[in-house]
Design a protein around this motif. Structure first.
Motif, PDB file in Angstrom:
ATOM      1  N   ALA A   1       0.825  -1.213   0.000  1.00 45.32           N
ATOM      2  CA  ALA A   1       0.000   0.000   0.000  1.00 45.32           C
ATOM      3  C   ALA A   1       0.857   1.259   0.000  1.00 45.32           C
ATOM      4  N   ALA A   2       2.065   1.164   0.557  1.00 49.47           N
ATOM      5  CA  ALA A   2       2.966   2.309   0.600  1.00 49.47           C
ATOM      6  C   ALA A   2       3.743   2.483  -0.692  1.00 49.47           C
ATOM      7  N   GLY A   3       3.494   1.611  -1.687  1.00 48.30           N
ATOM      8  CA  GLY A   3       4.165   1.731  -2.980  1.00 48.30           C
ATOM      9  C   GLY A   3       5.576   1.198  -2.977  1.00 48.30           C
ATOM     10  N   ASP A   4       5.848   0.143  -2.189  1.00 49.66           N
ATOM     11  CA  ASP A   4       7.193  -0.415  -2.101  1.00 49.66           C
ATOM     12  C   ASP A   4       7.153  -1.901  -2.490  1.00 49.66           C
ATOM     13  N   PRO A   5       6.838  -2.211  -3.772  1.00 49.66           N
ATOM     14  CA  PRO A   5       6.748  -3.625  -4.166  1.00 49.66           C
ATOM     15  C   PRO A   5       8.085  -4.345  -4.077  1.00 49.66           C
ATOM     16  N   GLY A   6       9.203  -3.615  -4.138  1.00 44.55           N
ATOM     17  CA  GLY A   6      10.511  -4.253  -4.045  1.00 44.55           C
ATOM     18  C   GLY A   6      10.696  -4.990  -2.734  1.00 44.55           C
ATOM     19  N   ARG A   7      10.084  -4.489  -1.653  1.00 42.88           N
ATOM     20  CA  ARG A   7      10.128  -5.191  -0.373  1.00 42.88           C
ATOM     21  C   ARG A   7       8.899  -6.064  -0.174  1.00 42.88           C
ATOM     22  N   ALA A   8       7.755  -5.645  -0.741  1.00 42.22           N
ATOM     23  CA  ALA A   8       6.503  -6.370  -0.504  1.00 42.22           C
ATOM     24  C   ALA A   8       6.518  -7.751  -1.134  1.00 42.22           C
ATOM     25  N   VAL A   9       6.998  -7.863  -2.391  1.00 38.99           N
ATOM     26  CA  VAL A   9       6.929  -9.147  -3.098  1.00 38.99           C
ATOM     27  C   VAL A   9       7.749 -10.234  -2.412  1.00 38.99           C
ATOM     28  N   PRO A  10       9.047 -10.014  -2.135  1.00 39.71           N
ATOM     29  CA  PRO A  10       9.802 -11.098  -1.478  1.00 39.71           C
ATOM     30  C   PRO A  10       9.272 -11.436  -0.092  1.00 39.71           C
ATOM     31  N   LEU A  11       8.759 -10.432   0.635  1.00 36.14           N
ATOM     32  CA  LEU A  11       8.212 -10.728   1.955  1.00 36.14           C
ATOM     33  C   LEU A  11       6.946 -11.575   1.838  1.00 36.14           C
ATOM     34  N   SER A  12       6.105 -11.274   0.855  1.00 39.37           N
ATOM     35  CA  SER A  12       4.897 -12.081   0.634  1.00 39.37           C
ATOM     36  C   SER A  12       5.259 -13.509   0.224  1.00 39.37           C
ATOM     37  N   GLU A  13       6.300 -13.652  -0.595  1.00 36.55           N
ATOM     38  CA  GLU A  13       6.751 -14.999  -0.987  1.00 36.55           C
ATOM     39  C   GLU A  13       7.236 -15.785   0.229  1.00 36.55           C
ATOM     40  N   THR A  14       7.944 -15.106   1.116  1.00 36.01           N
ATOM     41  CA  THR A  14       8.432 -15.759   2.329  1.00 36.01           C
ATOM     42  C   THR A  14       7.275 -16.215   3.211  1.00 36.01           C
ATOM     43  N   VAL A  15       6.291 -15.324   3.419  1.00 34.73           N
ATOM     44  CA  VAL A  15       5.159 -15.673   4.278  1.00 34.73           C
ATOM     45  C   VAL A  15       4.402 -16.868   3.710  1.00 34.73           C
TER      46      VAL A  15
ATOM     47  N   THR B   1      -4.993 -17.017   2.191  1.00 32.96           N
ATOM     48  CA  THR B   1      -4.894 -15.561   2.284  1.00 32.96           C
ATOM     49  C   THR B   1      -3.517 -15.082   1.831  1.00 32.96           C
ATOM     50  N   SER B   2      -2.473 -15.775   2.267  1.00 34.23           N
ATOM     51  CA  SER B   2      -1.120 -15.387   1.852  1.00 34.23           C
ATOM     52  C   SER B   2      -0.929 -15.567   0.356  1.00 34.23           C
ATOM     53  N   ARG B   3      -1.504 -16.631  -0.212  1.00 32.46           N
ATOM     54  CA  ARG B   3      -1.373 -16.844  -1.656  1.00 32.46           C
ATOM     55  C   ARG B   3      -2.091 -15.720  -2.409  1.00 32.46           C
ATOM     56  N   ASN B   4      -3.250 -15.323  -1.906  1.00 34.52           N
ATOM     57  CA  ASN B   4      -3.982 -14.205  -2.509  1.00 34.52           C
ATOM     58  C   ASN B   4      -3.164 -12.917  -2.411  1.00 34.52           C
ATOM     59  N   ASN B   5      -2.565 -12.683  -1.232  1.00 35.26           N
ATOM     60  CA  ASN B   5      -1.799 -11.455  -1.035  1.00 35.26           C
ATOM     61  C   ASN B   5      -0.543 -11.419  -1.908  1.00 35.26           C
ATOM     62  N   LEU B   6       0.068 -12.574  -2.125  1.00 36.90           N
ATOM     63  CA  LEU B   6       1.235 -12.611  -3.014  1.00 36.90           C
ATOM     64  C   LEU B   6       0.810 -12.273  -4.443  1.00 36.90           C
ATOM     65  N   ALA B   7      -0.338 -12.799  -4.868  1.00 36.54           N
ATOM     66  CA  ALA B   7      -0.844 -12.453  -6.199  1.00 36.54           C
ATOM     67  C   ALA B   7      -1.086 -10.948  -6.297  1.00 36.54           C
ATOM     68  N   CYS B   8      -1.633 -10.356  -5.232  1.00 37.09           N
ATOM     69  CA  CYS B   8      -1.828  -8.898  -5.214  1.00 37.09           C
ATOM     70  C   CYS B   8      -0.489  -8.160  -5.325  1.00 37.09           C
TER      71      CYS B   8
END
Length: 801
Positions: free
Chosen positions: A629-643, A660-667
């Motif tokens: 939401a803060a516009g930082d996909p560079g950190r969001a994507v790998p963290l979502s993959e980890t979760v 939910t985590s799989r949905n959030n990673l797709a987002c």
């Protein structure tokens, strides 16, 4: 050196490609010469009319592959009765009829019928022969003289029935359909035919029943449910479609409700002997002659889960393992079951037919499951493999049936599913427990009320709000009557009802009810009791759901301060309050503040609870969402993959939090511009949520909406629009017109309409969304401003602004 032969009727040859021995019918030379000289008229065929054959392009292509011309050109299509073998063969014959000089359809369920079909070929080519025996011999001679034909042997019962023809006739193509899966010559190609996929199945019913007529979203939903119940079996789908076409006043839902009574009914124009029930009755008759034990076993399997029944479950005392293996082998040979080394599966529609005709098998199935679970620890892995069998028994429980022997197993299986976060799968189990407790303990016994409350929670978890809400209301009224207004059980029931109202989008009833519960908890338990703090936190979260950050944020800040004072800074509930407050900041349009707070909470939870505790994983997931939401996909994507990887490891592939985590990673993929990976992952999540939750669960609707959005962002808005229309209609039905998720769907549909060149459709949708956001969020909220800007752009494009 030349071979020699001796003895009466012996054969000797230098080389034999295919040799057929036995009685040979003699015909006069002039008649045999006619077989050589008679030419077939162009396009000679006796094919029935072409069928509607959907979803079989890959199978048609496989049948048309050219094999090694040095061996016999023969293919067998095998599978369960009703799977569409005849339809596939007929579609193939029609599509490629011009590739063959003669295409001849042979009813092959008996040697006599084969001979009758070949005699008819002679009648079409030659006059003068009167005996069918002579006609068969002449047809054989003609086929030997004239290559380039296609013979379709439909519905072969015994492989041996084809021996006189496959060996003697090598100049053309043989196509065979049969329920028999084994015993075919090695030189024959075999094709095991499976069921249709879901969308093809729905299209088959729709096309058969309604032609090109437009259907509503609800009607399409009903068709999908019916197709699933029919197990995507082509003949059953065709039978249902024909019945609905003939009886236009019968709705799909009504047909579905009365399905067991319809499986033996053929609409006008359909062969009465080709109904699902009658076809399988014929197979069962053949199996009874071959191996009565196989039929008895099938009647037991009819009451268990349709897929992956452990073979060990069928091993009763006194049963010879070899006899069991042979019986399973016969079921597989007749395509009545799918058998592996460890499991057995039976098509769900076969099960329905058998349940109607052989109800006694249920007792055997029940005894097998009780025997298998006897003495097992409910937390052992064996329980998980047998829970589907308990669910199947619970789902098929006759009204008034005394399930005393297995009721406790139902209860323990429900508890096991609840601890795994899969309470949605426990509804049938809890329904059976409730029926038994009502019968043995009475309507208002505390254990009965507890079970009824648990069942309402299961309905809520499954997204079945049409049953969750009224049952929760009934439980509350009964608890008030039995325990009183302020008893803890009554307060719990009132809290659960408020939760059901919230999930249903009825915030007008959820908010005041939670406010009431909070006041009562403060009165009974005190201002700072942990349960009171929990209710206060729930009330703050419902304010947030209602898009009312003005009340949500201050109340969450209050709960956090109180929990720190009462429970301590690092208590699990205190850390939960920190996370809820961060989520509220993000929802209020301040993701940067949310990120900072969640990073602190994550560090605390890692230290107190550990890296892989479910609460730690939840905070990590919230942090990834805040970064997105803060516009930082560079950190969001790998963290979502980890979760996601961690939740798969800790909770399993299909746990709701994993989904939910799989949905959030797709987002996260979508927000980073990787729409291709987002689409694939959203499609997977949607299928899994439909499986684990339900087609209309709010989380499933969220996945369906996300998938539609990903189609649009992947450059395919035309594919997104109908899916968004469906999601909007479903959210209006389940959540209500003004629920925040419904507004998101309306806004997404407007965007897709604008992308497809229809800003005139987008304008009224955006006007409704903007008005609602102004009422709930205020005119200066970032979401309101964004929607208003979108509306202005749509008006300009539509020429109205």
């Amino acid at each position: 050196m030349s071979p020699e032969a001796s003895g009466e009727r012996s054969v000797a040859a230098g080389w034999i490609g295919t040799a057929v021995t036995g009685d040979v019918i003699g015909l006069p030379a002039e008649i045999l010469n006619a077989a050589r000289d008679v030419q077939a008229p162009p396009g000679l065929t006796n094919l029935p009319p072409p069928p509607l054959c959907l979803g079989r392009e890959a199978e048609l292509a496989r049948l048309h592959e050219v094999g090694d011309t040095a061996i016999m050109q023969a293919s067998t299509v095998h599978g369960l009765g009703g799977i569409g073998k005849t339809t596939l063969a007929l579609a193939y014959a029609h599509r490629y009829r011009h590739a063959y000089g003669v295409v001849w359809w042979i009813n092959a369920d008996s040697p006599t019928r084969i001979e009758q079909s070949l005699a008819e070929l002679t009648r079409r080519l030659l006059l003068g022969l009167t005996a069918d025996r002579d006609r068969v011999a002449w047809a054989m001679a003609w086929l030997q003289w004239h290559p380039g034909w296609l013979l379709v042997f439909d519905n072969v019962e015994a492989v041996a029935d084809l021996s006189p023809y496959l060996g003697a006739l090598g100049g053309g193509r043989h196509l065979v359909t049969s329920r028999r899966a084994v015993g075919w010559p090695r030189s024959m190609r075999t094709l095991a035919l499976g069921i249709l996929d879901a969308e093809q199945a729905v299209e088959l019913i729709r096309a058969t029943a309604y032609g090109d007529a437009e259907l509503t979203v609800r009607e399409l939903q009903d068709l999908r449910a019916l197709a699933a119940e029919l197990g995507y079996l082509p003949l059953a789908l065709d039978q249902a479609g024909a019945y609905l076409r003939q009886n236009p006043t019968v709705t799909v839902a009504a047909y579905h409700r009365r399905l067991p009574t319809k499986l033996d009914k053929a609409a006008d124009g359909l062969d009465a002997e080709r109904t699902i029930a009658r076809i399988w009755t014929q197979t069962l008759d053949a199996l009874t002659v071959r191996d009565p034990r196989a039929v008895e076993l099938l009647r037991t399997l009819a009451w268990l889960a349709p897929d992956e029944v452990p073979v060990g479950l069928l091993e009763a005392d006194g049963v010879d393992p070899d006899e069991l293996a042979e019986a399973l082998g016969h079921l597989a040979a007749y395509s009545m079951a799918t058998v592996t080394r460890d499991t057995v599966g039976v098509h769900r529609l076969v099960q329905q037919v058998l349940r109607v005709n052989a109800p006694a098998g249920r007792r055997e199935a029940e005894q097998a499951v009780v025997r298998a679970l006897d003495g097992l620890d409910p937390e052992a892995g064996e329980w998980d493999s047998l829970i589907p069998q308990l669910i199947a028994l619970a789902e098929s429980r006759p009204v008034g049936h005394d399930d005393g022997a297995v009721t406790d197993l139902y209860r323990r299986a429900g508890w096991r599913l609840d601890t795994q976060g899969r309470l949605a799968r426990a509804t049938a189990l809890l329904e059976a427990v409730l029926a038994q407790r009502e019968q043995s303990l009475g309507e208002l016994h505390p254990d009965t009320l507890a079970t009824r409350n648990n069942l309402a929670c299961a309905y809520r978890a499954a997204g079945d709000l049409g049953r969750a809400v009224p049952l929760s209301e009934a439980v509350l009224a009964q608890c008030e009557r039995v325990f009183g207004e302020l008893h803890p059980h009554t307060l719990t029931s009132r809290n659960n009802l408020a939760d059901a109202y919230q999930l249903a989008g009825d915030l007008g009833r959820a908010v005041p009810l939670w406010e009431t519960v909070l006041g009562q908890c403060e009165q009974v338990l005190g201002e700072l009791h942990p349960d009171t703090l929990l209710i206060r936190s729930n009330l703050a979260c419902v304010y947030q759901t209602a898009a009312d950050p003005g009340r949500a944020v201050p109340l969450l800040e209050t709960v956090l301060a109180q929990r720190e004072r009462v429970l301590g800074e690092l208590h699990r509930d205190t850390l939960t309050s920190w996370q809820y407050l961060a989520d509220a900041y993000r929802a209020a349009g301040d993701p940067g503040r949310a990120v900072s707070l969640l990073e602190t909470v994550l560090a605390w939870r890692e230290r107190v609870l550990g890296e892989l505790h479910p609460d730690t994983l939840g905070t990590r997931d919230s942090l990834a969402g805040a970064l997105r939401a803060a516009g930082d996909p560079g950190r969001a994507v790998p963290l979502s993959e980890t979760v996601l990887a961690q939740r798969e490891q800790v909770l399993g592939e299909l746990h709701p939090q994993t989904l939910t985590s799989r949905n959030n990673l797709a987002c996260a993929y979508l927000s980073s511009g990787d729409a291709g990976r987002a689409v694939l992952l959203f499609e997977l999540v949607l299928a899994q949520r439909e499986q684990v939750l339900s087609a209309l669960h709010p989380h499933t609707l969220l996945s369906r909406g996300n998938l539609a959005q990903s189609y649009a962002e992947a450059g395919d808005p035309a594919r997104a629009v109908p899916l968004l229309e469906a999601v909007l209609a479903q959210r209006e039905q389940v959540l209500g017109e003004q629920h925040p998720d419904t507004l998101i769907s309306r806004q997404g549909l407007a965007s897709a309409c604008a992308m497809t060149g229809r800003p005139d459709r987008a304008v009224p949708l955006l006007e409704a969304v903007a008005a609602q956001y102004e009422r709930t969020l205020g005119g200066t909220h970032p979401t309101t401003v964004a929607v208003r800007n979108h509306l202005a752009r749509a008006r300009r494009e539509a020429g109205t602004g």
